[in-house]
Write an enzyme that holds these catalytic residues in place. Structure first.
Site, PDB file in Angstrom:
ATOM      1  N   THR A   1      -7.130  -0.864   7.398  1.00  0.00           N
ATOM      2  CA  THR A   1      -8.478  -1.120   7.045  1.00  0.00           C
ATOM      3  C   THR A   1      -8.104  -1.694   8.657  1.00  0.00           C
ATOM      4  OG1 THR A   1      -8.418  -2.215   5.234  1.00  0.00           O
ATOM      5  CG2 THR A   1     -10.613  -3.234   6.608  1.00  0.00           C
TER       6      THR A   1
ATOM      7  N   ASP B   1       9.933   3.539   6.769  1.00  0.00           N
ATOM      8  CA  ASP B   1       9.836   2.023   7.840  1.00  0.00           C
ATOM      9  C   ASP B   1      10.157   1.199   8.495  1.00  0.00           C
ATOM     10  OD1 ASP B   1       7.562  -0.567   5.622  1.00  0.00           O
ATOM     11  OD2 ASP B   1       9.180  -1.474   6.762  1.00  0.00           O
TER      12      ASP B   1
ATOM     13  N   ARG C   1       1.019 -13.592   3.445  1.00  0.00           N
ATOM     14  CA  ARG C   1       0.430 -13.739   4.804  1.00  0.00           C
ATOM     15  C   ARG C   1      -0.807 -13.909   5.027  1.00  0.00           C
ATOM     16  NH1 ARG C   1       0.678  -6.743   4.861  1.00  0.00           N
ATOM     17  NH2 ARG C   1       0.187  -7.150   2.622  1.00  0.00           N
TER      18      ARG C   1
ATOM     19  N   VAL D   1       1.071  -1.515  -0.101  1.00  0.00           N
ATOM     20  CA  VAL D   1       0.266  -0.062   0.055  1.00  0.00           C
ATOM     21  C   VAL D   1       0.703   1.262   0.056  1.00  0.00           C
ATOM     22  CG1 VAL D   1      -1.849   1.287   0.963  1.00  0.00           C
ATOM     23  CG2 VAL D   1      -1.546  -1.424   0.977  1.00  0.00           C
TER      24      VAL D   1
ATOM     25  N   CYS E   1      -6.198  -9.456   3.089  1.00  0.00           N
ATOM     26  CA  CYS E   1      -7.364  -8.684   3.278  1.00  0.00           C
ATOM     27  C   CYS E   1      -8.585  -9.396   3.890  1.00  0.00           C
ATOM     28  CB  CYS E   1      -8.281  -7.899   2.280  1.00  0.00           C
ATOM     29  SG  CYS E   1      -6.722  -6.013   2.698  1.00  0.00           S
TER      30      CYS E   1
ATOM     31  N   THR F   1      -3.138  -4.372   9.161  1.00  0.00           N
ATOM     32  CA  THR F   1      -3.381  -4.728  10.376  1.00  0.00           C
ATOM     33  C   THR F   1      -4.177  -6.185  10.686  1.00  0.00           C
ATOM     34  OG1 THR F   1      -5.603  -3.848   9.027  1.00  0.00           O
ATOM     35  CG2 THR F   1      -4.990  -2.453  10.659  1.00  0.00           C
TER      36      THR F   1
END
Length: 426
Positions: free
Chosen positions: A122, A37, A333, A18, A262, A87
């Site tokens: 999110t 980062d 992930r 992102v 997500c 998140t």
């Protein structure tokens, strides 16, 4: 549309799928941008002109005017801060806001009166104002809402999808007041060519984001349940879906593994918030349960097919092609391929994983699975094509089948080779 104001010095926290494209795009449009980062090796890669995730072209990274850093001191004099950190969920499947709160703690000492903080991660409705706001105020000594301006603009990045890039997808923006929203618009308008949608409130924007992937999760769960039923009927699920798809309003979802950062995660943010409010969400959690069991279902289906061919299961060698959560990206992930490996191990099956997008070191170091660089022909009792990477599509069913022993079972989860190209499809 607001007149683009390039006077903002913008900090983007989190340079992953992102944050990095956003950082590069903002810098390209003339903004003074700091990309921060906490993972120093990733920053070193970016400074050398390489995106560790392979999403942004090397020329774009190398030619960017953005400052890539892991030193929070470089945030000094920034006026706008965009938080684009992950998140995830905990092992108990509850929201893990640690990365978001960590980002708030990082930027708080550098906030000055009038600073703008935009959350892109999110979250469940309420996090920006009820969690981030107080955290920023506590760390800065400023008042959230008056001295610190809060906004929310959810990311809509789809790793491995060049067509639906950040620039080409409408972006939602929301803020605590109209003046702040206009300021947010001036930041995003130059880089999002598809346009912006001004939500009426931050909570509306937060809710809109979290239901996007929840809706998709439920639709996939429905066709996964179809697949579980049709397997018991001896029907080919993809043939059934193809036939049903001749109706104009039939939705074209297909069964599969639901992982990633997500779709397999966001529903738990909404259900957590719902349960805080005293409502137990039945449908959403039912969909999650179905999708979470599909990896085990794949492994068990393969074991049954092997037994039907008198292939000994204990000590059998199975090749799994692909480990990422989706095709043509390096993102592992929450990959549900891990569930296949775990279930096969419970049957004393030796699983080896080959993924050209991940590499052996990552497979063995980060994920503790047996990775191989190049599978050898005639080696395996069964083969699972778990991810539809372009490399596997190009290789073709015949070449993949040749990696197995005579009579080996070929399970094409995604159905990329058609019914005739494999022994099993989900």
């Amino acid at each position: 549309m607001a007149n683009p104001d390039k006077s903002e010095r913008i900090a983007v926290l989190g340079l992953g799928y992102v944050g990095l494209p956003l950082t590069v795009a903002l810098a390209r449009e003339g903004f003074d941008v700091v990309g921060l980062d906490t993972h120093a090796p990733a920053v070193a890669e970016l400074r050398a002109g390489r995106d560790p995730n392979g999403e942004v072209a090397e020329a774009s990274v190398a030619g960017s005017s953005a400052l890539f850093t892991h030193d929070a001191a470089d945030l000094a004099s920034c006026t706008a801060f965009i938080i684009a950190v992950p998140t995830p969920i905990t092992d108990a499947k509850t929201p893990d806001l640690g990365p978001v709160l960590g980002a708030c703690a990082t930027i708080a000492p550098h906030l000055t009166n009038g600073a703008l903080v935009i959350l892109e991660s999110t979250v469940y409705p309420g996090v920006t104002e009820e969690v981030c706001g107080p955290a920023l105020a506590a760390g800065s000594g400023l008042d959230a809402g008056s001295q610190i301006k809060l906004a929310y603009s959810p990311e809509r990045v789809n790793p491995g999808d060049a067509e639906h890039s950040m620039e080409n997808v409408v972006k939602i923006i929301a803020a605590q007041d109209d003046e702040t929203l206009t300021r947010v618009e001036a930041i995003y308008a130059p880089v999002v060519k598809a346009g912006l949608h001004r939500a009426s409130s931050i909570m509306t924007a937060e809710a809109a984001k979290v239901i996007e992937n929840t809706q998709r999760d439920l639709n996939i769960a429905l066709v996964n349940e179809f697949a579980l039923i049709f397997a018991r009927l001896g029907l080919d699920t993809l043939e059934v879906l193809e036939a049903a798809g001749t109706k104009w309003n039939f939705l074209p979802f297909r069964p599969g593994l639901v992982g990633g950062h997500c779709i397999g995660v966001d529903p738990y943010y909404l259900t957590y918030r719902a349960e805080q409010l005293g409502y137990h969400p039945e449908v959403i959690l039912a969909g999650r349960r179905i999708n979470d069991l599909m990896g085990a279902h794949v492994a068990q289906t393969l074991i049954k097919a092997m037994l039907a061919r008198d292939i000994g299961v204990r000590g059998a060698k199975v090749l799994i092609l692909g480990y990422t959560f989706k095709e043509n990206c390096a993102d592992t992930r929450n990959t549900r391929v891990a569930d296949i490996v775990t279930e096969l191990a419970s049957y004393s099956v030796q699983a080896e994983v080959h993924d050209p997008w991940v590499g052996v070191d990552r497979l063995q170091g980060e994920h503790a699975v047996t990775g191989i660089a190049e599978p050898q022909q005639g080696t395996y009792d069964a083969i699972i094509v778990a991810v539809g990477h372009r490399e596997f599509v190009t290789l073709g069913a015949d070449a993949i089948r040749a990696l197995g022993k005579p009579g080996a079972v070929l399970y094409d989860i995604k159905g990329i080779f058609g019914k005739s190209g494999s022994d099993l499809r989900l």
